[in-house]
Structure formats: C-alpha cells, structure tokens
Design a protein around this motif. Structure first.
Motif, mmCIF file in Angstrom:
data_model
loop_
_atom_site.group_PDB
_atom_site.id
_atom_site.type_symbol
_atom_site.label_atom_id
_atom_site.label_comp_id
_atom_site.label_asym_id
_atom_site.label_seq_id
_atom_site.Cartn_x
_atom_site.Cartn_y
_atom_site.Cartn_z
ATOM 1 N N ARG A 556 0.734 -1.111 -0.053
ATOM 2 C CA ARG A 556 0.019 0.116 -0.037
ATOM 3 C C ARG A 556 0.771 1.046 0.009
ATOM 4 N NH1 ARG A 556 -5.018 1.306 4.173
ATOM 5 N NH2 ARG A 556 -5.857 3.037 3.143
ATOM 6 N N LEU A 578 -5.751 -2.437 -11.015
ATOM 7 C CA LEU A 578 -5.014 -3.237 -10.245
ATOM 8 C C LEU A 578 -5.567 -4.661 -10.897
ATOM 9 C CD1 LEU A 578 -5.646 -1.750 -6.721
ATOM 10 C CD2 LEU A 578 -3.621 -1.891 -7.913
ATOM 11 N N TYR A 581 -8.237 -9.353 -6.124
ATOM 12 C CA TYR A 581 -7.715 -9.838 -5.130
ATOM 13 C C TYR A 581 -8.966 -10.891 -4.802
ATOM 14 C CZ TYR A 581 -5.974 -10.420 -0.259
ATOM 15 O OH TYR A 581 -5.404 -11.114 0.647
ATOM 16 N N TYR A 624 -5.705 -4.371 0.321
ATOM 17 C CA TYR A 624 -5.914 -4.073 -0.862
ATOM 18 C C TYR A 624 -7.184 -2.942 -1.270
ATOM 19 C CZ TYR A 624 -7.768 -5.481 -5.662
ATOM 20 O OH TYR A 624 -8.291 -5.689 -6.743
#
Length: 844
Positions: A556, A578, A581, A624
């Motif tokens: 992060r 991204l 996740y 995330y």
C-alpha cells in the motif's frame, strides 16, 4: 586533393565555364568543403579516433544505423573515386603513348593501341600496381605520398614558371573519336588581354571524350573531384599517431593551399590559352611546359597517389564496418588482417569493386556519381556535428572550437542543393539507397554500446516539450487515459499488460512494481538489477510502456509512492489498474505468450516463479481495498481487472471474421440499485473506457452492447430514448438492450435508510458516497445480479461493470471485497471501473 583535376581537368573547367563561373564553382565547392572540414575537425578532436575515418566519426556520433549506411555510401564513394583517378591516369598514358587512329603500332613513342578494351586493360594493370602498394601497408603508402607530394609541388612550380616564360605557340589537337585526319589547332597566346576577355564568360560545348554537351552542373561535378581529398587524412585515422592533432591541421592547410592554387591557375589559363585549347586538349599543360616530361611524371604521380588514397580509404572503411559486425556474416571476410595489422582482405575486396567500376570506361562518365556520393557523405558529417551540438551533451567538448551549428547547417544545405543540381536522378537514387540501408540496419543490426545521438536529441526535445505541457490548460475534450498498472509478477500478468496497452489510447502507460524490502538493511539498491529485465519484458511484449519500480515496507505504501511520483510534469497517471484480489492460484502466462512461443525464445530472466497456491499473499484484503480508497482520495480513476489472463485476444480476433466479438457494458451500480443513475461521472467514465477499447485497431470490429436495467412501471422506453440520445451526443456507437430486473431488485433490502445528508443531499452525491453500502446488500441479491449478467448471451470477450466506492468504515472492507467477488464470479474477463474525473464532452 591534387589529383586528376589539377593536371587534366582544370583547363576543361575553365574552358567550358569561363573565368567568372569557374571562380564561382571554386567558391561554392570550397564553401561546402570548408563547412565540412570544420565539422570533421570538431568531431576528430572530441575523443580518440580509430580506423574508418568518416565512418567511425558518424557511427559513433549518430549510432549504428546512420554510421553503417553512410559507411557503405562512403565506401562506394571511395571505390568510385579510385576508379575515376585510374581512368584519369589511363587517359594521360594513352594521350602520351597511344597510337593515333589510322596509324600503325610502333610509330615513335606511340606504341599503345587505343580502344575500349585496351584502355580497360591499362586501367587493370595500373589498379594492380595500386593494389600491391596497398597490400604492403599504409606505412609505405604514407612514405610514397610524401615523395609524390614533393614531385607534384615541383611540377606545379614548373607549370607556374611556364606560363611566364613560354612563348606563344600553336598546339595541334587530335581528337580520338574522329577520323585520324581531322585535327584542330589550339593556341597558347602568352599573357593577352584579348584572350582573357574571350575567356571571362561561359562557353559550354561538347565533351570530346563522351560526346555530351556540358553544363554548369556537369562541369561542377568533374571539378568537385579535385576537392574530395579532405577525407584522406581522416580515412587513415587508425594509422596516425595523433589523429586529433594531425587531422585538423593537415586538412585545413590542404584546403587553403589548394583553393589558392586552383584560383591562381584558373586565372593564368584564362589569360594565356584560347578556348579551343582549353576545351579540346585535356593534357595541354604538358604542351606549354618548359620541361614536358616532368609534367607527365606529375600527372602520373598525382593520379596514382589519389587512386591509392581512395583504395586505402575504401579498404579501411570496409574493415571498420566488418569489425563492428553491423552486416553480420556478409562482411566477415573483410576482418582478416596481416601480421602487421594491415586489413589485406578488405583491400582485396575493395580492389575487386574498383575493378568492376572501371568498366564504365570514361572519367567524365562517373564523375557525377562520385561527386553525389561524396556530397552525401559530407552532408552526413555535417549532420553528425550538428546533432552533437544541438543535443547539448556535456561530453561534447571538442578542442577545435571554430564551428557553430550555423556552419553545420550551411554545409548540409550546400551539399544537398549541389547534389540535386548535379544529377537529380543520382541524388534521388543515392538517398533511396541510403534509406533502405537505414531501415535494414535499424531492424537487423545488433545493438551497440557506442551511444545513440537520437537518444540525446529525443531527451533534449522531450524535456523542452514537457516544460511546455501545462496541466492548467488541460481540457476534458483532450482527456486521455494515463495508466498505472500495478504488477506483482509479470509471469502471471502478461495478458493483463497487453490488455491495458490497448486501453491506454496513446496515453501514458506505466508498469509499476513494489519490492518489499528495506533499503537501510541492504548494501545497494536491488531495483537496479531488475530494471533491465522489466525493460526487456516491455520490448518483447511490444507494449508502449514505462517501468517504475519502488522499495516500500508494504504494498500500500509502495502504490502511494508510485501514484505520487510516477510521471513527469503534465504526464502523470490518472488511472490506477489493479488485478483482482481473490484466492485463484496465479498461472504462468508469460511462457505461453505469443511473443515467446512464436520466437522460440526463453522468458526473460530475473522474474521469480509465480506464487504457489499455499504460499501467503503479500497483502491482505483490507490493504487491497485500502489501495483503492487511497487512489480515489488522490482523485485517480480505478480499474480492477479480473480473469483477464483467460482473455485470448488472438482467438477473439480470429473469431471476428465470422461473428464479431462483443463488449458488454453495465453502467449501473449493481450494488446500489436504489440510487442507480446512468449519467453520473462514474457511469460516463465506464462508457468512455469501453469506447476507448473499441477504438483501438485490435478491437475495432468488436460491438458495444449497453445493458439498461429497467423495472416494471418505470417507462423503460423513455429511459432507453434518453440513453440513446446520450450516446448520440457522446458519439458512441452501441447497441442498447433492455434487461428487466424486478426479480433481482426484489431481493434487495427493502427498508432503505435516508442518506446522512437528509433529503436535500444531491442525488449524484448520494449515489457515490454511501458510507454503509456494504451493509445494505445481501449475498443473495449479489448472486442474483451475477446470474443476471451471466444470462445475457452470447458471452462477450470482456465485460465492463460499475465499481462502487469502498465504504468509509474500514472494518467493512472485507465485506465490500466479498460482494465484488460474488458479483464477478465466473463472468470471464471483467473490468470493474470507478471514475472520479469528467472525461466526456459533447462540444467540439
């Protein structure tokens, strides 16, 4: 520089052009030569020189593409120049010892038969003599050159004296291509004002060796060959003890000396010889000399020296090209040298090419081609110096300072203008051949370690334009996506990298990577070693991306660093991408990527194997979602890509021939149906991204399908008309499909609480800032929404869904991520999109 032109063609130049135009020719030629000499001296004094002369200078300044292509052109120039001087020597020999037409062999000193094949034989014998000297080595040539210089200087002095001491005489002229009985008479009048007046203006006639009518450009082409020896010193740069000291002094001295001599001789010829003698008898200097045999020796010595100089120059250039491996095995033979270091194979190969050029037969025939080649080389030498000067590189600091970019530019302009004036066809053909060599070397030659001037020039220009790129002048009409894609391991993200490359629409694209280490505990920066692997990956995948790596204690923090620091000036990422996740085991897609499977190459080293399914992840679910929240706080748009590694773009495009692939767009916030709007900022950004993908060449045949979720009694057709009008205003072509979702909405929590801001809160703000969004949605509802999406057939190549803003309560991050997981499960390639900036415009 004193070669065939001094003794055999200076009268030809003055006789056809007249004194005024001849002096103008000398001025133009020496202006070009002077500018080029300044550039040569500047480059020669900016570091150590090696064999190859102009080729070495240009290749080390402009890089292998320009260096290799100009090296070949300069090799051809020297080869043709050597042939030209040999033909001039043959002409002088035949003039002295040739049998006049109609006479028998053996009459007096005229014992050599005259014909095309006999003259070719004489040229071959003389060239073989040059070959023997060059095979012995440059040292004997250098000694022979000094002796030849003394002979030529003595002959020149004799000629100058002859103009003042020889009495007026008539000179009978036999013309070889006429019948033997036809002769003309020229006259040496001594100094005469009438003769000078007659020779002031031009009087272009027929060249008796070729039968062609002369003009300013054709005469200039012949004359210019008396100036091309300026590269003789630099061609032997590998054989000189101190090239950076000797080349400037020797070259400038030679240029000044020859310029004065040419002008002086031109005036003396115009004042003492009538035009017939000048035009019809190229060897008249021997006829008017006080000691004719010495002039003959001077002619032979000067032309033989020039021929050897060009042959040695050509061989050294060929050897340097072979040694640099720019043409691979094609020139491998030219690398072989003798025990003393003389490149004997390069000399032999050069001799063979000169022998081929000798078949042209006459000096004036190839003079234009030789001049064009040399002018092109001189223009490139000036270009090399200009590029070095304009690049403003700190390491370009030659000890020779008598040049500026103005002199380089003038040299280039002069070369180009004269090149096209002499022969537009030869100039165009030479430039075309040069361009082909440039392209071939650009794509086929191995990379070099010399440094590329193009990189310095690009840096110089990019810095200037980046400073001009003002973020305060940004406008939504010219918005473009500028992507920062976070990649943990490229082995598991190859197709995602390729997909985002399609999505960037000529914008900035940065591959970001966070290395979890502490620099305090390391002896050196570990990212430096990884940089080459990442850049190699970018090259192999053929994506237009930059690479940005960082060290951080957590992922992060690393992403925050990259969001803050990536880019420069007005080019900064505005969109974070991204991967999703989830618990899916990463697959090594790099080994199966077409960039590696088709070329049968190994995957670049430096990337670790993909994470094993049982291995712990580098970041938690909360971290995330925190990255997504951080990006939105920084006013960056966010894209979450799921199942993109299953997107086989090549297969989808092959399928396009039969049934074009589709792109499904769901611009409604499926996790908040009670506040769904189609015209909020996020929905418009989602539409824009889908449209951008559809605009790229690879996805141009795909069809956009826009899904409008409607409830019973909500006037669906009115909503459809409103959405269709919006698409028309935005110039987006898409098929609208109505999707009834009453059954799905009925599962949604019925008792909607009022938003914290009360009834007065703006509708759009309530749609974006829902602090307890995750608590208002049940798993059953999300699964029903997922099923609704899956039911829309045929299956698309990729789906774009609305990404809700993360909840303000960080304790709800895992639940938020769980709902996203349920919403996108089994959907195939899916992109969740949240936009925070206005990106569409209905204005011009």
């Amino acid at each position: 520089m004193f070669s065939v032109v001094l003794f055999l063609r200076l009268g030809f130049v003055v006789g056809h052009a007249g004194l005024y135009q001849a002096l103008a020719m000398f001025a133009v030629a020496y202006f070009i030569i002077g500018m080029t000499v300044l550039s040569v001296c500047a480059i020669a004094t900016n570091g150590a020189l090696d064999a190859g002369g102009a080729y070495y200078m240009i290749s080390r300044a402009l890089g292998p593409e320009f260096g290799g292509s100009i090296g070949i052109m300069f090799f051809l120039a020297n080869v043709c120049g050597s042939a030209l001087y040999v033909l001039g020597l043959v002409e002088a020999v035949v003039d002295s010892f040739g049998v006049p037409p109609g006479q028998k062999v053996g009459t007096g000193v005229h014992v050599l038969p005259q014909s095309y094949w006999y003259e070719l034989l004489y040229g071959t014998v003389l060239l073989a003599l040059c070959l023997v000297v060059c095979l012995v080595g440059a040292s004997i040539y250098a000694k022979a050159t000094f002796l030849i210089f003394l002979i030529v200087a003595g002959v020149l002095g004799t000629i100058l004296i002859s103009f003042f001491t020889t009495r007026p005489i008539g000179v009978p002229i036999r013309l070889p291509h006429f019948n033997g009985s036809e002769t003309e008479n020229g006259s040496f009048t001594g100094f005469s004002l009438a003769t000078l007046r007659d020779n002031l203006g031009g009087g272009y006639g027929v060249d008796y060796t070729t039968g062609q009518i002369m003009s300013f450009s054709s005469v200039f082409a012949v004359m210019f060959n008396g100036c091309t020896g300026i590269m003789a010193g630099s061609n032997m740069s590998g054989d000189l003890k101190r090239p950076s000291y000797s080349i400037p002094r020797g070259t400038i001295s030679a240029v000044l000396f020859t310029y004065l001599v040419y002008n002086l001789l031109a005036f003396l010829m115009c004042a003492t010889c009538n035009r017939t003698l000048l035009q019809k008898d190229y060897g008249f200097l021997r006829d008017i000399s006080i000691f004719p045999p010495l002039v003959t020796v001077g002619i032979y010595a000067a032309t033989l020296s020039a021929a050897m100089s060009n042959l040695i120059g050509a061989s050294r250039i060929l050897y340097a090209l072979a040694r640099d491996d720019l043409f691979g095995r094609a020139l491998a033979l030219a690398k072989k040298t003798s025990a003393s270091g003389n490149p004997i194979m390069a000399v032999i190969l050069s001799w063979l090419v000169v022998q081929l050029v000798l078949f042209s037969g006459k000096l004036n025939t190839i003079a234009g081609v030789v001049t064009t080649f040399f002018l092109l080389v001189y223009a490139t030498v000036n270009l090399a110096c200009l590029a070095l000067e304009w690049a403003s590189a700190p390491n370009f600091r030659p000890t020779f300072r008598y040049f500026t970019w103005h002199t380089c530019l003038l040299g280039i302009a002069g070369c180009c203008v004269m090149m096209f004036l002499i022969s537009p066809v030869s100039a165009s053909a030479s430039l075309g051949f040069l361009l082909l060599l440039l392209l071939a070397l650009h794509y086929l030659s191995p990379s070099s370690t010399w440094g590329y001037i193009s990189q310095a020039l690009i840096f110089h220009q990019v810095r200037k334009y980046l400073l001009m790129l003002d973020v305060r002048k940004d406008h939504v009409k010219f918005w473009r996506p500028q992507m920062l894609l976070m990649v943990q391991n490229p082995r598991g993200s190859a197709r995602l990298i390729d997909f985002v490359n399609d999505l960037k629409k000529s914008g900035l694209y940065v591959l970001g990577h966070v290395e979890l280490q502490d620099l305090d505990a390391l002896p050196s920066d570990p990212l430096q070693a990884q940089q080459d692997s990442w850049l190699g990956l970018v090259d192999k995948l053929n994506v237009k991306a930059f690479v940005s790596l960082t060290l951080a204690p957590s992922v992060r923090h690393g992403v925050r660093q990259l969001l803050f620091t990536s880019g420069l000036g007005g080019m900064r990422p505005n969109t974070l991408v991204l991967g999703f996740y989830d618990d899916a085991a990463p697959q090594d897609g790099l080994a199966q990527h077409p960039a590696f499977t088709s070329a049968r190459e190994e995957v670049p080293l430096g990337f670790p194997p993909v994470r094993a399914p049982a291995a712990p992840k580098l970041l938690s679910a909360r971290e995330y979602v925190g990255i997504v929240a951080d990006a939105l706080k920084m006013l960056r748009n966010v894209l979450l890509a799921r199942h993109l590694e299953s997107l086989d773009k090549a297969w989808e495009l092959r399928r396009a021939a039969g049934s074009p692939p589709s792109i499904h767009v769901w611009p409604v916030n499926l996790l908040r149906p009670d506040s769904a709007r189609y015209a909020d900022t996020c929905s418009l950004f989602l539409l824009q991204m889908a449209c951008v993908l559809n605009m790229t060449r690879a996805w141009r045949r795909a069809r956009l399908r826009l899904f409008l979720c409607v409830e019973a009694g909500a006037m669906p057709h009115a909503q459809e008309d409103k959405l269709r009008q919006l698409l028309k205003d935005l110039r987006i072509q898409a098929q609208i499909q109505l999707v009834p979702w009453d059954a799905v909405v009925s599962l949604h929590w019925q008792a909607q609480r009022a938003p914290p801001g009360g009834p007065a809160l703006a509708e759009e703000e309530s749609a974006v800032n829902f602090p307890a969004n995750a608590t208002q949605v049940s798993d059953e509802y999300v699964c029903a929404a997922n099923k609704l999406i899956l039911e829309q057939s045929p299956a698309p190549a990729v789906r774009f869904l609305y990404l809700p803003r993360p909840p303000a309560d960080t304790s709800l991050y895992p639940l938020y991520l769980h709902h996203l997981d349920l919403l996108t499960r089994d959907l195939g390639p899916t992109v969740l999109v949240h936009g925070v900036s206005a990106v569409t415009s209905t204005q011009l």
